[in-house]
Design an enzyme around this catalytic site. Sequence first.
Site, PDB file in Angstrom:
ATOM      1  N   GLU A   1      -9.874 -44.568  35.010  1.00 14.15           N
ATOM      2  CA  GLU A   1     -10.862 -44.201  34.502  1.00 14.15           C
ATOM      3  C   GLU A   1     -11.720 -44.666  33.747  1.00 14.15           C
ATOM      4  OE1 GLU A   1      -8.341 -42.102  31.524  1.00 14.15           O
ATOM      5  OE2 GLU A   1      -6.864 -42.414  33.179  1.00 14.15           O
ATOM      6  N   LEU A  17      -7.895 -32.063  24.415  1.00 15.67           N
ATOM      7  CA  LEU A  17      -6.440 -30.923  24.573  1.00 15.67           C
ATOM      8  C   LEU A  17      -6.054 -29.823  24.186  1.00 15.67           C
ATOM      9  CD1 LEU A  17      -3.379 -33.945  23.880  1.00 15.67           C
ATOM     10  CD2 LEU A  17      -4.489 -32.957  26.167  1.00 15.67           C
ATOM     11  N   GLY A  70      -9.264 -41.878  22.213  1.00  9.74           N
ATOM     12  CA  GLY A  70     -10.363 -42.677  22.560  1.00  9.74           C
ATOM     13  C   GLY A  70     -10.872 -43.873  23.657  1.00  9.74           C
ATOM     14  N   ASN A 100     -11.542 -43.827  26.510  1.00 14.31           N
ATOM     15  CA  ASN A 100     -12.880 -43.171  27.666  1.00 14.31           C
ATOM     16  C   ASN A 100     -13.758 -43.155  26.393  1.00 14.31           C
ATOM     17  OD1 ASN A 100     -11.886 -42.365  30.441  1.00 14.31           O
ATOM     18  ND2 ASN A 100      -9.976 -41.789  28.779  1.00 14.31           N
ATOM     19  N   HIS A 127      -9.869 -36.926  34.519  1.00 11.47           N
ATOM     20  CA  HIS A 127      -8.093 -36.791  34.742  1.00 11.47           C
ATOM     21  C   HIS A 127      -7.147 -37.613  35.956  1.00 11.47           C
ATOM     22  CE1 HIS A 127      -4.528 -33.531  35.443  1.00 11.47           C
ATOM     23  NE2 HIS A 127      -4.659 -34.616  36.474  1.00 11.47           N
ATOM     24  N   ASP A 163      -8.774 -28.024  35.611  1.00  9.10           N
ATOM     25  CA  ASP A 163      -9.011 -29.074  36.543  1.00  9.10           C
ATOM     26  C   ASP A 163      -9.345 -28.441  38.353  1.00  9.10           C
ATOM     27  OD1 ASP A 163      -5.919 -30.710  35.497  1.00  9.10           O
ATOM     28  OD2 ASP A 163      -7.700 -30.507  34.674  1.00  9.10           O
ATOM     29  N   ASN A 199     -14.887 -33.649  33.092  1.00  5.86           N
ATOM     30  CA  ASN A 199     -13.958 -33.802  32.571  1.00  5.86           C
ATOM     31  C   ASN A 199     -12.759 -34.636  33.159  1.00  5.86           C
ATOM     32  OD1 ASN A 199     -11.282 -33.259  31.133  1.00  5.86           O
ATOM     33  ND2 ASN A 199      -9.776 -32.660  32.897  1.00  5.86           N
TER      34      ASN A 199
HETATM   35  C1  GRF Z   1      -5.962 -40.214  29.238  1.00  6.11           C
HETATM   36  O1  GRF Z   1      -5.127 -40.490  30.433  1.00  6.11           O
HETATM   37  C2  GRF Z   1      -6.479 -39.280  30.272  1.00  6.11           C
HETATM   38  O2  GRF Z   1      -6.836 -39.758  31.599  1.00  6.11           O
HETATM   39  C3  GRF Z   1      -6.640 -38.003  29.912  1.00  6.11           C
HETATM   40  O3  GRF Z   1      -6.167 -38.486  28.285  1.00  6.11           O
HETATM   41  C4  GRF Z   1      -6.127 -39.627  28.120  1.00  6.11           C
HETATM   42  C5  GRF Z   1      -6.813 -39.652  27.097  1.00  6.11           C
HETATM   43  O4  GRF Z   1      -6.666 -40.896  26.857  1.00  6.11           O
HETATM   44  N1  GRF Z   1      -7.577 -37.277  29.878  1.00  6.11           N
HETATM   45  P1  GRF Z   1      -8.155 -41.828  25.480  1.00  6.11           P
HETATM   46  O5  GRF Z   1      -7.938 -40.710  23.937  1.00  6.11           O
HETATM   47  O6  GRF Z   1      -9.374 -41.361  25.810  1.00  6.11           O
HETATM   48  O7  GRF Z   1      -7.677 -42.611  25.079  1.00  6.11           O
END
Ligand code: GRF
Length: 200
Positions: free
Chosen positions: A180, A90, A11, A13, A109, A150, A107
């Site tokens: 990110e 996922l 989490g 992000n 990536h 993607d 999303n």
């Molecule tokens: C990150 O590597 C992001 O690029 C990918 O999945 C992971 C998520 O990490 N989408 P987090 O759960 O946000 O730490």
Amino acid sequence: LKVVVCVSGGGTNLQALIDGVKNGNIRNTDITGVISNNPCAYAMKRAEDAGIPSFCISPKDFEKRDDFNQALIDKLDELKPDLIVLAGFLVILPQELIQLYRNRIINIHPSLIPSFCGTGYYGLKVHEAALERGVKVTGATVHFVDEGTDTGEIIMQKAVEVLVEDTPESLQRRVMEQAEWVILPKAVDAIAMEQKFEYL
Ligand code: GRF
């Protein structure tokens, strides 16, 4: 802008979005819910600490995949987000959801799409492939989600240098910190302010 964030892991992000709303970098936005397919995801704790309603909806809790799909759609119907953000989610989204929320799902990536993306490219695998190929620059991409993996319209990208001493872990960390966590909040702010997307 009412935003629901879908997560599966740490989490970070999601945290970048929570912090962005709090410090005013993400304007005109409320994160009104977090959905995870993984009850133990640390992202759920981050949501709790931020006082954001969180829901665990896992395919494992349902006999049939269709029942999971319906539960996910029903929850989103309840939350009525303007925007759904997939942040390390996922789970393959049901096609019905993508149709219901066309151009309202984004999303993040961890590569510069179209490199190192598509089925099988997630988490560390993306960075292992980048190191394997020997690219000197990688980065992250925020894109709209369509029926493919993607493949939706690219919204924002940010490049990150690959260092000769990088491991998959060190590269993943730098891509998260320098790309990110920068472009995901920026993209949500741009959507909330209905701005044009500048390409970083
Ligand atoms: C990150 O590597 C992001 O690029 C990918 O999945 C992971 C998520 O990490 N989408 P987090 O759960 O946000 O730490």
